[in-house]
Enzyme design. Structure first.
Site, PDB file in Angstrom:
ATOM      1  N   SER A 142       0.854  -1.163  -0.035  1.00  0.00           N
ATOM      2  CA  SER A 142      -0.003   0.153   0.082  1.00  0.00           C
ATOM      3  C   SER A 142       0.932   1.357  -0.020  1.00  0.00           C
ATOM      4  O   SER A 142       2.225   1.039   0.459  1.00  0.00           O
ATOM      5  CB  SER A 142      -0.736   0.067   1.293  1.00  0.00           C
ATOM      6  N   TYR A 155      -1.791  -1.263  10.529  1.00  0.00           N
ATOM      7  CA  TYR A 155      -2.126  -1.578   8.806  1.00  0.00           C
ATOM      8  C   TYR A 155      -0.946  -1.140   8.067  1.00  0.00           C
ATOM      9  O   TYR A 155      -0.211  -1.602   7.227  1.00  0.00           O
ATOM     10  CB  TYR A 155      -3.368  -0.994   8.412  1.00  0.00           C
TER      11      TYR A 155
HETATM   12  N1  LIG Z   1      -8.746  -0.961  -1.406  1.00  0.00           N
HETATM   13  C1  LIG Z   1      -7.616  -0.188  -0.956  1.00  0.00           C
HETATM   14  O1  LIG Z   1      -7.848   0.879  -0.828  1.00  0.00           O
HETATM   15  C2  LIG Z   1      -6.258  -0.817  -0.883  1.00  0.00           C
HETATM   16  C3  LIG Z   1      -5.258   0.157  -0.924  1.00  0.00           C
HETATM   17  C4  LIG Z   1      -3.892  -0.607  -0.640  1.00  0.00           C
HETATM   18  C5  LIG Z   1      -3.706  -1.703  -0.400  1.00  0.00           C
HETATM   19  N2  LIG Z   1      -4.803  -2.608  -0.445  1.00  0.00           N
HETATM   20  C6  LIG Z   1      -4.332  -4.027  -0.258  1.00  0.00           C
HETATM   21  O2  LIG Z   1      -4.872  -4.696  -1.366  1.00  0.00           O
HETATM   22  C7  LIG Z   1      -5.342  -6.123  -1.109  1.00  0.00           C
HETATM   23  C8  LIG Z   1      -6.798  -6.418  -1.263  1.00  0.00           C
HETATM   24  O3  LIG Z   1      -7.360  -5.638  -0.789  1.00  0.00           O
HETATM   25  P1  LIG Z   1      -9.041  -5.310  -1.268  1.00  0.00           P
HETATM   26  O4  LIG Z   1      -9.105  -3.943  -1.317  1.00  0.00           O
HETATM   27  O5  LIG Z   1      -8.969  -5.983  -2.739  1.00  0.00           O
HETATM   28  O6  LIG Z   1      -9.691  -5.847  -0.131  1.00  0.00           O
HETATM   29  P2  LIG Z   1     -11.217  -6.502  -0.053  1.00  0.00           P
HETATM   30  O7  LIG Z   1     -12.188  -6.160  -1.218  1.00  0.00           O
HETATM   31  O8  LIG Z   1     -11.635  -6.576   1.263  1.00  0.00           O
HETATM   32  O9  LIG Z   1     -10.971  -8.139  -0.458  1.00  0.00           O
HETATM   33  C9  LIG Z   1      -9.882  -8.723   0.504  1.00  0.00           C
HETATM   34  C10 LIG Z   1      -9.965 -10.373  -0.068  1.00  0.00           C
HETATM   35  O10 LIG Z   1      -8.933 -10.925   0.955  1.00  0.00           O
HETATM   36  C11 LIG Z   1      -9.852 -11.828   1.378  1.00  0.00           C
HETATM   37  N3  LIG Z   1      -9.306 -12.238   2.756  1.00  0.00           N
HETATM   38  C12 LIG Z   1      -9.553 -11.417   4.045  1.00  0.00           C
HETATM   39  N4  LIG Z   1      -9.321 -12.213   5.158  1.00  0.00           N
HETATM   40  C13 LIG Z   1      -8.767 -13.075   4.672  1.00  0.00           C
HETATM   41  C14 LIG Z   1      -8.205 -14.394   5.718  1.00  0.00           C
HETATM   42  N5  LIG Z   1      -8.240 -14.377   6.834  1.00  0.00           N
HETATM   43  N6  LIG Z   1      -8.176 -15.615   4.938  1.00  0.00           N
HETATM   44  C15 LIG Z   1      -8.167 -15.730   3.457  1.00  0.00           C
HETATM   45  N7  LIG Z   1      -8.555 -14.750   2.750  1.00  0.00           N
HETATM   46  C16 LIG Z   1      -8.948 -13.609   3.247  1.00  0.00           C
HETATM   47  C17 LIG Z   1     -11.178 -11.782   1.219  1.00  0.00           C
HETATM   48  O11 LIG Z   1     -12.044 -12.856   1.010  1.00  0.00           O
HETATM   49  P3  LIG Z   1     -12.997 -13.659   2.344  1.00  0.00           P
HETATM   50  O12 LIG Z   1     -13.714 -12.455   3.055  1.00  0.00           O
HETATM   51  O13 LIG Z   1     -13.745 -14.523   1.376  1.00  0.00           O
HETATM   52  O14 LIG Z   1     -12.006 -14.455   3.098  1.00  0.00           O
HETATM   53  C18 LIG Z   1     -11.203 -10.905  -0.045  1.00  0.00           C
HETATM   54  O15 LIG Z   1     -11.014 -11.725  -0.918  1.00  0.00           O
HETATM   55  C19 LIG Z   1      -4.884  -5.970   0.484  1.00  0.00           C
HETATM   56  O16 LIG Z   1      -3.741  -6.616   0.924  1.00  0.00           O
HETATM   57  C20 LIG Z   1      -5.113  -4.516   0.871  1.00  0.00           C
HETATM   58  O17 LIG Z   1      -4.378  -4.488   2.105  1.00  0.00           O
HETATM   59  C21 LIG Z   1      -6.133  -2.264  -0.730  1.00  0.00           C
END
Ligand SMILES: NC(=O)c1ccc[n+]([C@@H]2O[C@H](COP(=O)([O-])OP(=O)(O)OC[C@H]3O[C@@H](n4cnc5c(N)ncnc54)[C@H](OP(=O)(O)O)[C@@H]3O)[C@@H](O)[C@H]2O)c1
Length: 266
Positions: A142, A155
């Site tokens: 991030s 985080y």
């Molecule tokens: N969105 C943003 O603004 C942003 C910015 C910077 C970085 N990121 C990073 O991008 C990555 C993806 O995030 P996203 O924004 O796509 O989030 P998201 O929409 O909440 O999706 C998260 C994914 O991870 C899975 N997950 C969560 N906890 C888990 C667990 N304990 N075991 C297995 N799977 C798990 C969820 O599926 P289930 O709930 O089905 O397990 C889902 O598929 C993360 O590492 C996040 O920190 C996001």
């Protein structure tokens, strides 16, 4: 696996958000997939759609990556699969609250999901890909890795860890054909915000990237051979000058003598 496959790509957190788009793009690039998340139904829906759209083999692995035993099982699978070619270490969570206000179990959980699991999986992937002689390990950090003073500290710290791990791993593997990329998204419109009790719509609209744009940009960086890809950063020189300053400081960081400003005066 069909003959023309590029190999098996494992995508964690593939049931929605950034991971689901990675799965889509990798299938279209000719990878067979193993999709990982907790929600079996959502994973199956993504898998069925991608198989129908691309004809690739798409399997699912339902696991809670906060559970070390389940992470080990996935790591063993990665190391044992001779077709394994690419890992996307994407699954991640944010903390609802702060270090002081969140339940200690939630603090332990974010460290397990955002740090321990990607590390164990990267280890397995490294070992498998070194044997294979090629492949890639992509991890989603991030921009908060660079701005821990702008958001919740735990985080941000987990994402600094992923940035450091990936830069170190890229250095370890620089003489090989195993690629390492770390992607630093800014705010991206996914469920992570509401899952952690935040409203992404509270940001100015021009701060928030759409998830397809983020992942497509990350692939442009990947194809260009980048180790660190920051899709929202307009001026590449901002990153390059920070790295140049860091490299210039490194030779000065270990000395027998304490710096004069820290000398104890009698
Ligand atoms: N969105 C943003 O603004 C942003 C910015 C910077 C970085 N990121 C990073 O991008 C990555 C993806 O995030 P996203 O924004 O796509 O989030 P998201 O929409 O909440 O999706 C998260 C994914 O991870 C899975 N997950 C969560 N906890 C888990 C667990 N304990 N075991 C297995 N799977 C798990 C969820 O599926 P289930 O709930 O089905 O397990 C889902 O598929 C993360 O590492 C996040 O920190 C996001």
């Amino acid at each position: 696996m069909s003959a023309e496959s590029k190999g098996l790509a494992v995508v964690t957190g593939a049931s929605t958000g950034i991971g689901a788009v990675y799965a889509d793009r990798l299938a279209r690039r000719g990878y067979d997939l193993l999709l990982v998340a907790r929600s079996a139904d959502r994973l199956s829906a993504v898998a069925e759609r991608l198989h129908a759209d691309t004809g690739r083999s798409v399997k699912t692995f339902v696991a809670d990556l906060a559970d070390a035993a389940q992470v080990r099982k996935l790591a063993e699978l990665i190391e044992a699969d001779k077709d394994f070619a690419l890992l996307v270490n994407n699954a991640g969570i944010a903390l609802a609250g702060t270090l002081a206000t969140a339940e200690v179990e939630e603090v332990e959980r974010i460290i397990a999901v955002n740090i321990s699991a990607p590390t164990v999986l990267a280890r397995a992937a490294t070992r498998a890909l070194q044997k294979r002689g090629s492949g890639a390990i992509i991890s989603i950090a991030s921009v908060l890795a660079l701005a821990p003073d702008r958001f919740e500290s735990v985080y941000s710290a987990t994402k600094s860890y992923i940035l450091s791990l990936s830069m170190g791993l890229a250095h370890d593997l620089q003489e090989t054909d195993v690629r390492v990329q770390v992607v630093l998204p800014g705010a991206t419109r996914t469920e992570i915000w509401e899952r952690s009790g935040r409203d992404v719509n509270a940001f100015p609209p021009d701060w928030v990237m759409e998830v397809d744009h983020l992942v497509d940009a990350a692939f442009v960086g990947f194809d260009a051979g980048e180790t660190v890809t920051i899709p929202p950063l307009a001026e590449e020189d901002d990153w390059n000058s920070m790295q140049a300053a860091r490299q210039a400081m490194i030779p000065k960081l270990s000395r027998r003598e304490v710096a004069s400003r820290y000398r104890v005066t009698a």
